[in-house]
Scaffold this active site. Structure first.
Site, PDB file in Angstrom:
ATOM      1  CE  LYS A  53      40.985  48.615  43.512  1.00  0.00           C
ATOM      2  NZ  LYS A  53      39.622  47.468  43.320  1.00  0.00           N
TER       3      LYS A  53
ATOM      4  CD  GLN B 103      37.528  47.172  40.543  1.00  0.00           C
ATOM      5  OE1 GLN B 103      38.557  47.199  40.818  1.00  0.00           O
ATOM      6  NE2 GLN B 103      36.779  47.569  41.192  1.00  0.00           N
TER       7      GLN B 103
ATOM      8  CG  ASP C 224      40.492  41.966  45.658  1.00  0.00           C
ATOM      9  OD1 ASP C 224      40.638  43.191  46.435  1.00  0.00           O
ATOM     10  OD2 ASP C 224      40.045  42.116  44.723  1.00  0.00           O
TER      11      ASP C 224
END
Ligand code: NDP
Length: 304
Positions: free
Chosen positions: A54, A98, A121
């Site tokens: 990422k 994460q 997200d």
């Protein structure tokens, strides 16, 4: 039937190139560089790889990224404190925590602490609610958003089709089904959601015009579970350990067998995976642009 292979790597590269172009324009014309904070708690090896991928994608897209590596023993209060700081940090437009978080951290309360305007997200209840209502100002979780982009760019229509989604997680299955239910192009589907308590799965999956598998069970979808001509999107990423060999990635679908019946199929790796990262970059750009729109809409407060 010989299935068309939907090339997620190629499509993700197209999306990334468009994001990179738009980030450059935003910098040149408005002096703003989108910024993403990536928070990793603990030592999960797969998570470390995802985070590295990422931050590398950020570099390629011209997005500023800041990585926070917290040790496994970090308390919930400490994670929440960091999120609060990032929520108020001006050069950070997106915050990514994460997943999975190590025990005993509570993912729900941590995801819920991210400012919904920075929730690139798409896990925050506000953004899930906006998705359910079809409000385009929200953020959609990157993996399901990536699946829609794959279908769109591969020219696979969904309107009126029967889409069967295997899995009902907050990250993939649920938002995926909601996206397919929306009104509009590359939506407008008739949707069935299956999960571990669904009875007679093959009877349901055989009805699918488009089957989206997100269950985390290597090769569970076999050829006798699909009909001729089905489009198969395999979200699963399962690491299979074989004694004495390097671990291999397998999807939730038995690729060779199912490809023989499908009209189109995504491979693993090289299908949905690269799209997730591309959509994260796209969401971060969207977050930076949304802030611009908001400041343009705020009346000048000179003299107050
Ligand atoms: P979860 O474990 O959170 O959810 C799995 C879902 O599958 C649950 O809804 C579960 O049902 C259902 N399920 C499990 N076993 C069965 C079964 N035998 N029959 C029917 N349904 C079943 O996983 P995620 O949604 O997070 O991830 C799913 C897969 O996608 C994983 O392989 C993951 O690695 C991968 N993934 C890939 C990404 C990418 O970028 N390509 C990103 C995110 C995930 P129930 O709710 O009843 O427990």
């Amino acid at each position: 039937m010989s299935a068309k292979i939907i090339d997620g790597k190629k499509i993700a590269a197209e999306v990334l190139a468009e994001v990179e172009r738009d980030v450059r324009r935003l910098k040149e014309e408005r002096g703003i560089q989108p910024g993403l904070a990536v928070v990793l708690v603990g030592e999960n090896p797969a998570s470390r790889v995802y985070v590295r991928n990422k931050t590398q994608a950020c570099e390629r897209a011209g997005i500023f990224s800041q990585q926070y590596n917290l040790p496994a023993g970090t308390s919930e209060a400490e994670v929440l404190e960091l999120i609060d700081t990032l929520n108020h940090q001006e050069n950070i437009h997106g915050i990514l925590i994460q997943s999975p978080l190590p025990e005993p951290l509570d993912e729900d309360s941590i995801f819920n602490a991210v400012d919904p305007r920075k929730d690139v997200d798409g896990f925050h209840p506000v953004n899930l609610g906006k998705l359910a209502l079809g409000d385009p100002t929200g953020f959609v979780a990157c993996t399901p958003a990536g699946v829609v982009e794959l279908l769109r760019r591969a020219g696979i229509e969904t309107a009126g089709k029967h889409v069967v989604v295997l899995g009902r997680s907050r990250i993939v299955g649920k938002p995926m089904a909601l996206l397919m239910l929306l009104k509009g192009k590359f939506a407008d589907a008739t949707v069935t959601i299956c999960h571990s308590k669904s009875r007679d799965l093959p009877r349901i999956t055989r009805q699918a015009d488009i089957l989206i598998a997100a269950i985390g069970r290597p090769r569970m979808v076999q050829a006798d579970m699909v009909k001729e001509g089905v489009v198969v999107i395999d979200v699963g990423i399962n690491r299979e350990e074989t004694a004495g060999e390097k671990s291999k990635l397998a999807g939730d679908v038995d690729f060779e067998a199912v490809a023989a019946k499908a009209s189109a199929i995504t491979p693993v790796p090289g299908g949905v995976g690269p799209m997730t990262i591309a959509m994260l970059m796209s969401n971060t750009l969207k977050a930076a642009r949304a802030l611009l729109k908001k400041s343009a809409a705020t009346p000048a407060r000179a003299g107050l």
